[in-house]
Design an enzyme around this catalytic site. Structure first.
Site, PDB file in Angstrom:
ATOM      1  N   ASP A  52      -3.042 -35.052  10.848  1.00 28.19           N
ATOM      2  CA  ASP A  52      -3.888 -35.960  10.280  1.00 28.19           C
ATOM      3  C   ASP A  52      -3.290 -37.037   9.493  1.00 28.19           C
ATOM      4  OD1 ASP A  52      -6.098 -34.424  11.328  1.00 28.19           O
ATOM      5  OD2 ASP A  52      -6.424 -33.486   9.538  1.00 28.19           O
ATOM      6  N   GLU A  63      -0.928 -30.113  14.209  1.00 28.83           N
ATOM      7  CA  GLU A  63      -1.524 -29.639  12.946  1.00 28.83           C
ATOM      8  C   GLU A  63      -2.770 -28.850  13.359  1.00 28.83           C
ATOM      9  OE1 GLU A  63      -2.340 -32.547   9.903  1.00 28.83           O
ATOM     10  OE2 GLU A  63      -3.681 -30.876   8.762  1.00 28.83           O
ATOM     11  N   TYR A  98       0.819  -1.317   0.033  1.00 31.62           N
ATOM     12  CA  TYR A  98      -0.143   0.062   0.036  1.00 31.62           C
ATOM     13  C   TYR A  98       0.927   1.286  -0.079  1.00 31.62           C
ATOM     14  CZ  TYR A  98      -4.695  -1.408   0.021  1.00 31.62           C
ATOM     15  OH  TYR A  98      -6.095  -1.686  -0.427  1.00 31.62           O
TER      16      TYR A  98
END
Lengths: 423, 423
Positions: free
Chosen positions: B304, B252, B166
């Protein structure tokens, strides 16, 4: 060639080292000493603390009947489930089978109550009989969820919606089914989802002039460095809030939060800075509400100048539609819109290249918001939103960086506070 | 009818109140006293602390030349930029115009070094001359970014990539352009992105047996309630790490983290629990690395049982491709895969309905991973991954909730630790 010159000028303008140039209207020179701004904030705080307790649904004596849930202690959740189970057993033993009476959460059953400035649920219910092909599945799931919640209340532990789903994947099939019936169960038991000990994952962080206890540990948020303290997922283990802040600064985005935390803005202007990093999650909404209620502090919001900024403000302020049964516990009334407001874009001379054109969807969202009751009751907001839709321009909080990385904390916010420039 | 019976049985099985039933193989009865598990962990810690310092690129004497960046103090960043500017000015004054020599970050210039167990960048560079139509824009942006970084180093403040964008939207046009050249500038200056004081937004949280300083404030992570401490975005303000933990548990997902934090797992088995809530962000990776290096603790990962779990492990362990120039500073070598591993699904009798079928994309991702060097060097991982791809089944950590909400902390993890069941 002309273009090149323009670009070179733009580069010079955004050079934050040369303050007079970087500040087209010499905003910095308008700043009074901090002591004067602090006086303004002290007055704001007293005004906010002295406003009478907000009305409640029952105090309004409205002609319609409404349904609201409240925070219940675990022991009540437990006994309510046990009573319900007993009454179902009675019904079965007396040969009537069993069915649940489930409050409707459909939008036709929702109403915005201006006196409360939030969405509430009317009292329509439907029956969910076990002995019906169309509802036997939902009735079974409802029973199972009640059983699981009962287990949680016995153990006094918290789990996520995902954990709940995985306790019986075969029955629930997909998580949207257990999630939706979890909301039903809240309504049936008349308690908030937090009372059920089912929590959403945490996203929010808080930093600044706040001390509170999280699960028994005392947390001093002035001593949380730049990272801040993660807002706990379970509001029922949060307590003992103390603060010498004059206001709460609610920030939409992470980047602005970081700037404020690194510059320790809360030391210059005593405040508590909180963000949910985008869409407000339940934990952050509960935390904000608790702060506002216990500390009696005004809440000033710093959001992007686009329809989503205002929408986020509205979720904090008057609730989201799909949890309207719980709006009394999730919403924080009377949030002031500090910035970045559409009128700020011209007022603070945000350069054209830092403004973004609104898409068709943006414009539609903006127009839809103009029809919402919670916007309409605030003429200042209507005016700002009209300006946004008309100019078709939006801007992020970060657009202020075009005047220097610390323009937000050193000029924009102090001037806003000095000028009481909130709506 | 048969189906109904089966379902009823499934419901009974997953009832966490009846432990012998909920635990098909009586896993809980296999648990030894905690003191015995603690002995195992103490041995693991000593082994981890005594491993010799990992090799460095230069110590390997490889035939190819490589490029790596390192953490530089702000003053060096500043002087390096100033020297570079001087040399460019010289070049211009002597009539040669100017150009940057920019290290290539393309995948053709990347190499996995097994001795280091991470991806590194070879030394190919290209010239980026100002006086060329094809590179004038990139050269201009590079110059501008160097100027902005120089400002940051003078002020000693941190900003996000979004802030950087910006400051000059007109020039950068979109953020991907300033982001990509920011990585170029890291390579040109030979320093990490954190050294440039440009930080990513924070996502991670940490809880457990760790004390550290964040921007001068001392943080005790055993006293952070259930929410934990938000990991600071700027690693250079993190220091003074102290711990009596025996290992670091890298998680995780949020939900598992919450379970561990609420149950204060770190009090039973002294550890530090950390999560990035999904894809690892730079701040969490830097924080993990710093913990591992300063505290000399083994890292055990709980992810997982799907290709993405292993992929996440790999990002922590050996880096992501698009930041390979910085792999030495971002990666944590020797992470052990504790669970949930594909072989756990049968071993712990995860019910069929809690396993999910892998999609075509999942299977492809799994097969691709089998080709990756970092997987191949660990035969145990190859075996597990082969099993996953063959069985075409995946499962989340939450699947363990089917045996009761606290099965993870009370049975699964203690037993894993007791049996040294990591790879």
């Amino acid at each position: 060639m002309a273009d090149k010159k323009k670009r070179r000028r733009a580069v010079a303008t955004s050079d934050s080292d040369s303050d007079s140039e970087s500040d087209p209207l010499h905003f910095k020179s308008k700043l009074k000493p901090d002591s004067s701004i602090l006086q303004t904030l002290t007055a704001l705080k007293s005004a906010s603390a002295s406003t009478s307790r907000p009305a409640t649904l029952s105090s309004l004596n409205l002609p319609t009947a409404f349904r609201e849930v409240s925070d219940l202690p675990l022991s009540s959740v437990q006994s309510t489930i046990e009573s319900l189970a007993l009454s179902l057993a009675h019904s079965i033993l007396s040969g009537h089978g069993f069915s649940f009476s489930v409050p409707s959460r459909a939008s036709a059953n929702q109403l915005y109550v201006p006196e409360l400035d939030r969405i509430v649920l009317k009292d329509k219910s439907s029956s969910r009989p076990f002995a019906s092909v169309s509802s036997v599945r939902k009735t079974t799931i409802t029973t199972r969820i009640l059983q699981l919640i009962h287990q949680l209340s016995l153990k006094n532990i918290h789990v996520t919606k995902r954990d709940l789903f995985y306790t019986d994947v075969k029955l629930f099939q997909d998580q949207s089914q257990s999630d939706s019936i979890l909301d039903d169960v809240s309504c049936i038991l008349g308690c908030t989802r937090s009372s059920l000990n089912v929590v959403a994952s945490e996203k929010g962080v808080v930093v600044g002039r706040l001390i509170f206890s999280d699960n028994g540990d005392m947390i001093d948020c002035t001593k949380m460095g730049m990272g801040g303290k993660a807002i706990p997922p379970n509001i029922d283990r949060v307590g003992d809030m103390q603060s010498d802040a004059l206001f709460i600064l609610l920030v939409e985005k992470d980047a602005a939060y970081m700037r404020l935390a690194e510059d320790r803005f809360y030391n210059r202007f005593p405040c508590i800075i909180v963000t949910a990093k985008g869409q407000p999650d339940v934990a952050t909404r509960l935390f904000l509400r608790k702060m506002k209620n216990e500390l009696k502090l005004p809440v000033l919001a710093l959001v992007d100048s686009d329809p989503y900024g205002l929408k986020i403000l509205s979720v904090y302020g008057c609730g989201s539609k799909n949890m309207s049964y719980d709006s009394a516990n999730l919403t924080t009334p009377d949030i002031k819109w500090l910035g970045v407001r559409p009128s700020d874009l011209d007022k603070y001379k945000i350069p054209e290249q830092c403004r973004l054109p609104m898409t068709e969807t943006d414009i539609k969202t903006g127009k839809d918001l103009l029809e919402e009751d919670f916007v309409k009751k605030n003429p200042g907001w209507v005016e700002e939103l009209n300006l946004m839709v008309k100019s078709k321009q939006k801007a992020e909080i970060q657009a202020l960086s075009s005047f220097g990385f610390q323009y937000l904390t050193e000029v924009y916010l102090p001037l806003k506070l000095q000028q009481k420039d909130w709506l």
